[in-house]
Design a protein around this motif. Structure first.
Motif, PDB file in Angstrom:
ATOM      1  N   ALA A 183      -8.698  11.129   4.259  1.00  0.00           N
ATOM      2  CA  ALA A 183      -9.449  10.386   4.289  1.00  0.00           C
ATOM      3  C   ALA A 183      -9.067   8.948   4.025  1.00  0.00           C
ATOM      4  N   LEU A 184      -8.647   9.177   2.418  1.00  0.00           N
ATOM      5  CA  LEU A 184      -8.363   8.312   1.585  1.00  0.00           C
ATOM      6  C   LEU A 184      -7.177   6.999   1.964  1.00  0.00           C
ATOM      7  N   THR A 185      -6.876   6.381   1.307  1.00  0.00           N
ATOM      8  CA  THR A 185      -5.365   5.392   2.249  1.00  0.00           C
ATOM      9  C   THR A 185      -4.799   6.066   1.339  1.00  0.00           C
ATOM     10  N   ALA A 186      -3.739   5.127   1.363  1.00  0.00           N
ATOM     11  CA  ALA A 186      -2.558   5.665   0.794  1.00  0.00           C
ATOM     12  C   ALA A 186      -2.559   5.386  -0.703  1.00  0.00           C
ATOM     13  N   GLN A 187      -3.470   3.608  -0.907  1.00  0.00           N
ATOM     14  CA  GLN A 187      -3.615   3.075  -1.797  1.00  0.00           C
ATOM     15  C   GLN A 187      -4.286   4.432  -2.896  1.00  0.00           C
ATOM     16  N   GLN A 188      -5.280   4.095  -1.709  1.00  0.00           N
ATOM     17  CA  GLN A 188      -6.477   5.050  -2.694  1.00  0.00           C
ATOM     18  C   GLN A 188      -5.822   6.798  -3.263  1.00  0.00           C
ATOM     19  N   ARG A 189      -5.154   7.832  -2.398  1.00  0.00           N
ATOM     20  CA  ARG A 189      -4.459   8.063  -3.336  1.00  0.00           C
ATOM     21  C   ARG A 189      -3.876   8.225  -4.158  1.00  0.00           C
ATOM     22  N   SER A 190      -2.742   6.489  -4.382  1.00  0.00           N
ATOM     23  CA  SER A 190      -1.779   6.660  -5.595  1.00  0.00           C
ATOM     24  C   SER A 190      -2.949   6.391  -7.240  1.00  0.00           C
ATOM     25  N   ILE A 191      -3.926   5.783  -6.398  1.00  0.00           N
ATOM     26  CA  ILE A 191      -4.663   5.191  -7.647  1.00  0.00           C
ATOM     27  C   ILE A 191      -5.370   6.986  -8.277  1.00  0.00           C
ATOM     28  N   VAL A 192      -5.727   7.558  -6.979  1.00  0.00           N
ATOM     29  CA  VAL A 192      -6.396   9.300  -6.924  1.00  0.00           C
ATOM     30  C   VAL A 192      -5.345  10.099  -8.429  1.00  0.00           C
ATOM     31  N   ARG A 193      -3.863   9.988  -7.801  1.00  0.00           N
ATOM     32  CA  ARG A 193      -2.674  10.903  -8.540  1.00  0.00           C
ATOM     33  C   ARG A 193      -2.812   9.970 -10.025  1.00  0.00           C
ATOM     34  N   HIS A 194      -2.588   8.136 -10.050  1.00  0.00           N
ATOM     35  CA  HIS A 194      -2.366   8.197 -11.177  1.00  0.00           C
ATOM     36  C   HIS A 194      -3.774   8.606 -12.370  1.00  0.00           C
ATOM     37  N   LEU A 195      -4.571   8.452 -12.335  1.00  0.00           N
ATOM     38  CA  LEU A 195      -5.773   8.483 -12.477  1.00  0.00           C
ATOM     39  C   LEU A 195      -5.662  10.114 -13.161  1.00  0.00           C
ATOM     40  N   ALA A 196      -5.490  11.120 -12.267  1.00  0.00           N
ATOM     41  CA  ALA A 196      -5.426  12.411 -12.776  1.00  0.00           C
ATOM     42  C   ALA A 196      -4.048  12.781 -13.612  1.00  0.00           C
ATOM     43  N   ALA A 197      -3.168  11.797 -13.861  1.00  0.00           N
ATOM     44  CA  ALA A 197      -1.916  11.901 -14.959  1.00  0.00           C
ATOM     45  C   ALA A 197      -2.366  11.446 -16.333  1.00  0.00           C
ATOM     46  N   GLY A 198      -3.767  10.824 -16.414  1.00  0.00           N
ATOM     47  CA  GLY A 198      -4.389   9.896 -17.362  1.00  0.00           C
ATOM     48  C   GLY A 198      -4.803   8.189 -17.268  1.00  0.00           C
ATOM     49  N   MET A 199      -4.138   8.025 -17.121  1.00  0.00           N
ATOM     50  CA  MET A 199      -4.494   6.067 -16.870  1.00  0.00           C
ATOM     51  C   MET A 199      -5.654   5.740 -16.847  1.00  0.00           C
ATOM     52  N   ASP A 200      -5.823   4.555 -17.075  1.00  0.00           N
ATOM     53  CA  ASP A 200      -6.672   3.918 -17.689  1.00  0.00           C
ATOM     54  C   ASP A 200      -6.103   3.082 -16.349  1.00  0.00           C
ATOM     55  N   ASP A 201      -7.564   2.112 -16.454  1.00  0.00           N
ATOM     56  CA  ASP A 201      -7.622   1.327 -15.285  1.00  0.00           C
ATOM     57  C   ASP A 201      -6.767  -0.399 -14.916  1.00  0.00           C
ATOM     58  N   LYS A 202      -6.511  -0.405 -16.070  1.00  0.00           N
ATOM     59  CA  LYS A 202      -5.428  -1.503 -16.350  1.00  0.00           C
ATOM     60  C   LYS A 202      -3.864  -1.292 -16.041  1.00  0.00           C
ATOM     61  N   THR A 203      -3.837   0.483 -16.655  1.00  0.00           N
ATOM     62  CA  THR A 203      -2.187   0.865 -16.753  1.00  0.00           C
ATOM     63  C   THR A 203      -2.251   0.897 -14.960  1.00  0.00           C
ATOM     64  N   ILE A 204      -2.647   1.595 -14.075  1.00  0.00           N
ATOM     65  CA  ILE A 204      -3.170   1.804 -12.948  1.00  0.00           C
ATOM     66  C   ILE A 204      -2.237   1.270 -12.299  1.00  0.00           C
ATOM     67  N   GLY A 205      -3.408  -0.351 -12.738  1.00  0.00           N
ATOM     68  CA  GLY A 205      -3.363  -1.314 -11.546  1.00  0.00           C
ATOM     69  C   GLY A 205      -1.492  -1.912 -12.079  1.00  0.00           C
ATOM     70  N   ARG A 206      -1.355  -1.739 -13.461  1.00  0.00           N
ATOM     71  CA  ARG A 206       0.074  -2.265 -14.001  1.00  0.00           C
ATOM     72  C   ARG A 206       0.924  -1.999 -12.974  1.00  0.00           C
ATOM     73  N   THR A 207       1.010  -0.441 -12.674  1.00  0.00           N
ATOM     74  CA  THR A 207       1.731   0.355 -12.907  1.00  0.00           C
ATOM     75  C   THR A 207       2.037   0.281 -11.161  1.00  0.00           C
ATOM     76  N   LEU A 208       1.016  -0.176 -10.378  1.00  0.00           N
ATOM     77  CA  LEU A 208       0.958  -0.304  -8.690  1.00  0.00           C
ATOM     78  C   LEU A 208       0.955  -1.573  -8.203  1.00  0.00           C
ATOM     79  N   ASN A 209       0.831  -1.955  -9.565  1.00  0.00           N
ATOM     80  CA  ASN A 209       0.827  -3.978  -8.958  1.00  0.00           C
ATOM     81  C   ASN A 209      -0.124  -4.416  -8.271  1.00  0.00           C
ATOM     82  N   ILE A 210      -0.791  -4.068  -8.916  1.00  0.00           N
ATOM     83  CA  ILE A 210      -2.214  -4.489  -8.275  1.00  0.00           C
ATOM     84  C   ILE A 210      -3.641  -5.127  -9.228  1.00  0.00           C
ATOM     85  N   ALA A 211      -4.588  -5.930  -8.980  1.00  0.00           N
ATOM     86  CA  ALA A 211      -4.929  -5.957  -9.848  1.00  0.00           C
ATOM     87  C   ALA A 211      -6.502  -5.118 -10.824  1.00  0.00           C
TER      88      ALA A 211
END
Length: 239
Positions: A183-211
């Motif tokens: 039920a999650l969007t593609a972007q949300q699933r990407s965020i969850v995967r990076h979260l599980a990898a131990g990234m913080d919000d800032k690093t996730i944003g930089r990696t996915l090119n979003i704020a």
């Protein structure tokens, strides 16, 4: 030395055919049919990874042990302190430690640990995936003495089944409903995967090119979708 008899083998077949021998009821099976076939007082079943001489335990299932002992156990330890583990890795054979008459491969650290917590005879075996440097390990404490070849042969029979049941048990315990994640969007699933990898919000944003603010907003929606209330809970569910 007493070896497995035809009666023992029939008892083993009865154990593995028991309806409790499933991943969902592994603990009940350990405490019921298996204990009748292989008498013990406490057991620890774990899955871990080996990296440069250090074992990191990632999943544990225990029964019969005092909480004091379980709290004492480290999540990571050096194999140099536990020479019986090193012996097992080399020989691929089950081992036993009688603290009153320990084998040459048991370290003073291990013997002291067994005596300090009153574990009695300890019998252990496991399955090691050489390529992945990971595997399952089963340690039974308080095994009835005098210890004999029977215990070791029985453990050899048990290990493949225990390995399969334990891995399936851990998977079942951590499995999330496909409908929830789908039920999650593609972007949300990407965020969850990076979260599980131990990234913080800032690093996730930089990696996915979003704020970074977008990451936080999406995480709020993800929490609501998956029924959690904070970051640490979501990370725990993803492990």
């Amino acid at each position: 030395m007493k070896h497995l008899t035809e009666t023992d083998l029939r008892a083993w077949l009865a154990v593995i055919a028991d309806p409790l021998a499933t991943p969902a009821t592994l603990l009940a099976w350990l405490e019921g049919p298996l204990k009748k076939f292989f008498p013990y007082q406490a057991v620890i079943l774990g899955y871990g990874e080996l990296t440069v001489g250090q074992v990191k335990t990632t999943h544990v299932l225990a029964s019969g042990h005092d909480q004091v002992f379980l709290d004492y156990l480290p999540t990571a330890y050096e194999t140099a302190d536990r020479s019986s583990i090193k012996w097992w890795r080399t020989s691929r054979q089950p081992f036993f430690i009688d603290p009153e008459n320990p084998p040459a491969y048991a370290s003073a650290f291990e013997i002291d640990e067994i005596q300090r917590f009153g574990l009695g005879n300890v019998v252990a075996h496991g399955v090691l995936n050489i390529k992945a440097n990971a595997g399952c390990y089963f340690s039974f404490s308080g095994v009835e003495g005098p210890l004999s070849d029977w215990h070791l042969e029985a453990l050899k029979l048990m290990t493949p089944l225990l390995n399969d049941l334990l891995l399936a048990h851990f998977y079942l315990k951590s499995e999330r409903s496909p409908l929830e994640l789908d039920a999650l969007t593609a972007q949300q699933r990407s965020i969850v995967r990076h979260l599980a990898a131990g990234m913080d919000d800032k690093t996730i944003g930089r990696t996915l090119n979003i704020a970074e603010k977008t990451v936080r907003n999406q995480l709020g929606k993800i929490y609501a979708q998956l029924g959690v209330h904070k970051r640490s809970k979501l990370i725990a569910l993803l492990k």
